[in-house]
Design a protein around this motif. Structure first.
Motif, PDB file in Angstrom:
ATOM      1  N   ALA A  96       0.859  -1.184   0.000  1.00 44.40           N
ATOM      2  CA  ALA A  96       0.000   0.000   0.000  1.00 44.40           C
ATOM      3  C   ALA A  96       0.890   1.227   0.000  1.00 44.40           C
ATOM      4  CB  ALA A  96      -0.910   0.009   1.220  1.00 44.40           C
ATOM      5  N   HIS A  97       0.577   2.187  -0.852  1.00 44.89           N
ATOM      6  CA  HIS A  97       1.451   3.352  -1.021  1.00 44.89           C
ATOM      7  C   HIS A  97       0.633   4.626  -0.992  1.00 44.89           C
ATOM      8  CE1 HIS A  97       4.746   5.796  -2.566  1.00 44.89           C
ATOM      9  NE2 HIS A  97       3.855   6.341  -3.390  1.00 44.89           N
ATOM     10  N   LEU A  98       1.130   5.595  -0.210  1.00 45.01           N
ATOM     11  CA  LEU A  98       0.525   6.915  -0.205  1.00 45.01           C
ATOM     12  C   LEU A  98       1.633   7.929   0.018  1.00 45.01           C
ATOM     13  CD1 LEU A  98      -1.897   8.842  -0.192  1.00 45.01           C
ATOM     14  CD2 LEU A  98      -2.143   8.418   2.252  1.00 45.01           C
ATOM     15  N   ARG A  99       1.856   8.776  -0.951  1.00 38.96           N
ATOM     16  CA  ARG A  99       2.946   9.771  -0.935  1.00 38.96           C
ATOM     17  C   ARG A  99       4.261   9.041  -0.711  1.00 38.96           C
ATOM     18  NH1 ARG A  99      -1.150  12.433   2.161  1.00 38.96           N
ATOM     19  NH2 ARG A  99      -2.295  13.868   0.837  1.00 38.96           N
ATOM     20  N   GLN A 100       5.011   9.334   0.309  1.00 38.82           N
ATOM     21  CA  GLN A 100       6.309   8.689   0.516  1.00 38.82           C
ATOM     22  C   GLN A 100       6.234   7.489   1.457  1.00 38.82           C
ATOM     23  OE1 GLN A 100       6.231  12.292   0.711  1.00 38.82           O
ATOM     24  NE2 GLN A 100       6.696  12.131  -1.448  1.00 38.82           N
ATOM     25  N   ARG A 101       5.044   7.037   1.791  1.00 35.43           N
ATOM     26  CA  ARG A 101       4.905   5.970   2.776  1.00 35.43           C
ATOM     27  C   ARG A 101       4.472   4.683   2.089  1.00 35.43           C
ATOM     28  NH1 ARG A 101       2.299   7.424   8.413  1.00 35.43           N
ATOM     29  NH2 ARG A 101       4.266   8.550   8.405  1.00 35.43           N
ATOM     30  N   ASP A 102       5.153   3.601   2.441  1.00 42.37           N
ATOM     31  CA  ASP A 102       4.821   2.270   1.934  1.00 42.37           C
ATOM     32  C   ASP A 102       4.555   1.322   3.092  1.00 42.37           C
ATOM     33  OD1 ASP A 102       6.805   3.174  -0.549  1.00 42.37           O
ATOM     34  OD2 ASP A 102       5.185   1.810  -1.137  1.00 42.37           O
ATOM     35  N   TYR A 103       3.552   0.486   2.915  1.00 45.70           N
ATOM     36  CA  TYR A 103       3.251  -0.576   3.863  1.00 45.70           C
ATOM     37  C   TYR A 103       3.338  -1.914   3.133  1.00 45.70           C
ATOM     38  CZ  TYR A 103       1.254   3.317   6.511  1.00 45.70           C
ATOM     39  OH  TYR A 103       1.076   4.502   7.156  1.00 45.70           O
ATOM     40  N   TRP A 104       3.817  -2.930   3.863  1.00 42.60           N
ATOM     41  CA  TRP A 104       4.023  -4.248   3.256  1.00 42.60           C
ATOM     42  C   TRP A 104       3.365  -5.330   4.082  1.00 42.60           C
ATOM     43  CZ3 TRP A 104       6.313  -4.502  -1.430  1.00 42.60           C
ATOM     44  CH2 TRP A 104       7.060  -3.403  -1.843  1.00 42.60           C
ATOM     45  N   GLY A 105       2.854  -6.347   3.376  1.00 40.69           N
ATOM     46  CA  GLY A 105       2.385  -7.544   4.036  1.00 40.69           C
ATOM     47  C   GLY A 105       3.521  -8.549   4.145  1.00 40.69           C
ATOM     48  N   HIS A 106       3.233  -9.701   4.735  1.00 40.60           N
ATOM     49  CA  HIS A 106       4.249 -10.720   4.962  1.00 40.60           C
ATOM     50  C   HIS A 106       4.539 -11.559   3.737  1.00 40.60           C
ATOM     51  CE1 HIS A 106       4.932  -9.925   9.153  1.00 40.60           C
ATOM     52  NE2 HIS A 106       3.637  -9.951   9.411  1.00 40.60           N
ATOM     53  N   GLY A 107       3.670 -11.573   2.780  1.00 41.76           N
ATOM     54  CA  GLY A 107       3.927 -12.336   1.568  1.00 41.76           C
ATOM     55  C   GLY A 107       3.252 -13.688   1.572  1.00 41.76           C
ATOM     56  N   THR A 108       2.991 -14.164   0.366  1.00 38.30           N
ATOM     57  CA  THR A 108       2.419 -15.485   0.181  1.00 38.30           C
ATOM     58  C   THR A 108       3.184 -16.170  -0.959  1.00 38.30           C
ATOM     59  OG1 THR A 108       0.351 -16.719  -0.161  1.00 38.30           O
ATOM     60  CG2 THR A 108       0.605 -14.692  -1.421  1.00 38.30           C
ATOM     61  N   LEU A 109       3.495 -17.441  -0.765  1.00 38.46           N
ATOM     62  CA  LEU A 109       4.340 -18.160  -1.713  1.00 38.46           C
ATOM     63  C   LEU A 109       3.509 -18.716  -2.866  1.00 38.46           C
ATOM     64  CD1 LEU A 109       7.077 -19.414  -2.511  1.00 38.46           C
ATOM     65  CD2 LEU A 109       6.480 -21.367  -1.057  1.00 38.46           C
ATOM     66  N   VAL A 110       3.976 -18.460  -4.070  1.00 39.07           N
ATOM     67  CA  VAL A 110       3.409 -19.062  -5.280  1.00 39.07           C
ATOM     68  C   VAL A 110       4.495 -19.917  -5.914  1.00 39.07           C
ATOM     69  CG1 VAL A 110       2.519 -18.623  -7.592  1.00 39.07           C
ATOM     70  CG2 VAL A 110       1.786 -17.187  -5.670  1.00 39.07           C
ATOM     71  N   THR A 111       4.170 -21.187  -6.117  1.00 38.69           N
ATOM     72  CA  THR A 111       5.108 -22.111  -6.744  1.00 38.69           C
ATOM     73  C   THR A 111       4.463 -22.674  -8.003  1.00 38.69           C
ATOM     74  OG1 THR A 111       6.023 -22.721  -4.588  1.00 38.69           O
ATOM     75  CG2 THR A 111       6.514 -24.174  -6.450  1.00 38.69           C
ATOM     76  N   VAL A 112       5.153 -22.513  -9.123  1.00 35.97           N
ATOM     77  CA  VAL A 112       4.640 -23.003 -10.405  1.00 35.97           C
ATOM     78  C   VAL A 112       5.552 -24.132 -10.865  1.00 35.97           C
ATOM     79  CG1 VAL A 112       3.964 -22.422 -12.748  1.00 35.97           C
ATOM     80  CG2 VAL A 112       3.811 -20.689 -10.934  1.00 35.97           C
ATOM     81  N   SER A 113       4.994 -25.316 -10.970  1.00 33.64           N
ATOM     82  CA  SER A 113       5.783 -26.477 -11.389  1.00 33.64           C
ATOM     83  C   SER A 113       5.705 -26.646 -12.896  1.00 33.64           C
ATOM     84  CB  SER A 113       5.264 -27.731 -10.691  1.00 33.64           C
ATOM     85  OG  SER A 113       3.936 -27.981 -11.072  1.00 33.64           O
ATOM     86  N   SER A 114       6.803 -27.141 -13.448  1.00 35.26           N
ATOM     87  CA  SER A 114       6.859 -27.321 -14.912  1.00 35.26           C
ATOM     88  C   SER A 114       6.335 -28.697 -15.318  1.00 35.26           C
ATOM     89  CB  SER A 114       8.284 -27.133 -15.402  1.00 35.26           C
ATOM     90  OG  SER A 114       9.144 -28.022 -14.729  1.00 35.26           O
TER      91      SER A 114
END
Length: 114
Positions: A96-114
């Motif tokens: 999330a971004h507003l002016r000079q401030r950014d907020y981040w979540g912890h992330g979620t893993l995406v794995t794509v197998s071939s």
């Protein structure tokens, strides 16, 4: 402020996933929202973002395959991913971004197998 990303997982190449991010603690409609990703040994990179006016932009590598959307009533941002490729494997982060401030979540893993 909390950004919680979820619905990552394992998918075969050519498949689809939808990532969701729930935001709280911010005036959601005033923030630009984005998805970034980071694979092992690489820097975090922008995948897609959506502005407060609904405008979007995408990394060249995902154009035509990924779609970002937002629901201001529910404080949610989504990333619809189609035709996934092994090189899309990464941890995906909500931003999330507003002016000079950014907020981040912890992330979620995406794995794509071939």
């Amino acid at each position: 402020v909390q950004l919680q990303a979820f619905e990552g997982g394992l998918v075969q190449a050519g498949g689809s996933l939808r990532l969701s991010c729930a935001a709280s603690g911010i005036i959601f409609s005033m923030h630009g929202m984005g998805w970034y990703r980071q694979s092992p040994g690489a820097q975090r990179e922008l995948v897609a973002r959506i502005f407060t006016n609904g405008g979007t932009n995408y990394a060249n590598s995902v154009k035509g395959r990924f779609t970002i959307s937002r629901d201001n009533a529910e404080n949610m941002v989504y990333l619809h991913m189609n035709n996934l490729k092994p090189e899309d494997t990464a941890v995906y982060y909500c931003n999330a971004h507003l002016r000079q401030r950014d907020y981040w979540g912890h992330g979620t893993l995406v794995t794509v197998s071939s």
